[in-house]
Write a protein that holds these residues in place. Sequence first.
Motif, short mmCIF file in Angstrom:
data_model
loop_
_atom_site.label_atom_id
_atom_site.label_comp_id
_atom_site.label_asym_id
_atom_site.label_seq_id
_atom_site.Cartn_x
_atom_site.Cartn_y
_atom_site.Cartn_z
N ARG A 209 0.84 -1.20 0.00
CA ARG A 209 0.00 0.00 0.00
C ARG A 209 0.88 1.25 0.00
NH1 ARG A 209 -3.27 -1.66 3.64
NH2 ARG A 209 -2.06 -0.90 5.39
N ASP A 210 1.92 1.24 0.86
CA ASP A 210 2.84 2.38 0.95
C ASP A 210 3.58 2.56 -0.38
OD1 ASP A 210 4.13 4.48 2.37
OD2 ASP A 210 5.92 3.21 2.56
N ALA A 211 4.00 1.48 -1.02
CA ALA A 211 4.70 1.55 -2.30
C ALA A 211 3.78 2.08 -3.39
CB ALA A 211 5.24 0.17 -2.68
N ARG A 212 2.50 1.61 -3.36
CA ARG A 212 1.52 2.11 -4.33
C ARG A 212 1.29 3.61 -4.15
NH1 ARG A 212 -2.42 -2.55 -3.68
NH2 ARG A 212 -1.35 -3.30 -3.11
N GLU A 213 1.16 4.04 -2.91
CA GLU A 213 0.94 5.47 -2.64
C GLU A 213 2.12 6.31 -3.11
OE1 GLU A 213 0.08 5.80 1.53
OE2 GLU A 213 -1.93 4.92 1.31
N LYS A 214 3.33 5.83 -2.80
CA LYS A 214 4.52 6.55 -3.22
C LYS A 214 4.63 6.54 -4.75
CE LYS A 214 7.32 6.07 0.91
NZ LYS A 214 8.48 5.45 1.54
N SER A 215 4.31 5.42 -5.37
CA SER A 215 4.37 5.30 -6.82
C SER A 215 3.37 6.25 -7.47
CB SER A 215 4.09 3.86 -7.21
OG SER A 215 3.99 3.74 -8.60
N GLU A 216 2.14 6.29 -6.92
CA GLU A 216 1.12 7.20 -7.45
C GLU A 216 1.53 8.65 -7.26
OE1 GLU A 216 -2.76 6.25 -5.91
OE2 GLU A 216 -2.66 4.19 -6.66
N ALA A 217 2.14 8.98 -6.11
CA ALA A 217 2.60 10.35 -5.85
C ALA A 217 3.70 10.71 -6.85
CB ALA A 217 3.10 10.49 -4.42
N MET A 218 4.62 9.76 -7.10
CA MET A 218 5.69 10.03 -8.07
C MET A 218 5.11 10.19 -9.48
SD MET A 218 8.64 7.44 -6.65
CE MET A 218 9.75 7.71 -7.99
N LEU A 219 4.12 9.36 -9.83
CA LEU A 219 3.48 9.48 -11.15
C LEU A 219 2.76 10.82 -11.27
CD1 LEU A 219 2.09 5.89 -11.81
CD2 LEU A 219 3.79 7.12 -13.15
N ASP A 220 2.05 11.22 -10.20
CA ASP A 220 1.36 12.52 -10.22
C ASP A 220 2.36 13.66 -10.41
OD1 ASP A 220 -1.09 11.31 -9.91
OD2 ASP A 220 -1.27 11.71 -7.75
#
Length: 199
Positions: free
Chosen positions: A23-34
């Motif tokens: 979940r933390d990796a997905r959130e960080k990944s989504e933040a980086m993509l954003d």
Amino acid sequence: MSLDSILEHISKEVDGERDEILRDAREKSEAMLDKARETAENEAKVLEQRGQDDAKARHERIVTLARLEGRKRLLAAKQKVMENAFSEALRSLAGLPKSQYLELLKGMLVASASGTEEVILSRRDRDALGEELVREGNRALEIVNRPGRLRLSPETREISGGLILAGDRVEINMSFDSALGSVREELEAEVAGVLFGEG
């Protein structure tokens, strides 16, 4: 607690930690993509604006060059028209009937001669009417109370018509070439002012 329950408990903890890490990796990944999307959008906007600015500058250069080319062509056309007009004026003056041409030159003498000068003509005019012009000019000068002592010069000049008065120290150029040249300079300056004085 049995081994199975301990293993089940460990498995649940591992599953929970794994889910949290994912979940933390997905959130960080989504933040980086954003952030990457935002950066890409900003760069695209900058590039688009730069492209629009470059296109506008190119358009302005093309329009400016087209205007200059138009003015240049207009100037060339006006100069050609003036050249033709002056050539035609010289031909018309030189092609006057002898009696009119003689009167024109006699009028020029009366307007400018003191009465003691030498009259210089083109070779054609000297041969055709030189003696007669000097004789008629002297009579006309005497009528206006000036000495009638003009002399025909043995010298001729390369002029298309008109005459040159040569005094002791001064020559007065009344050739058609000279008179039309002065008028032409004035007109060319006026035309250039109109063409390049526009805003």
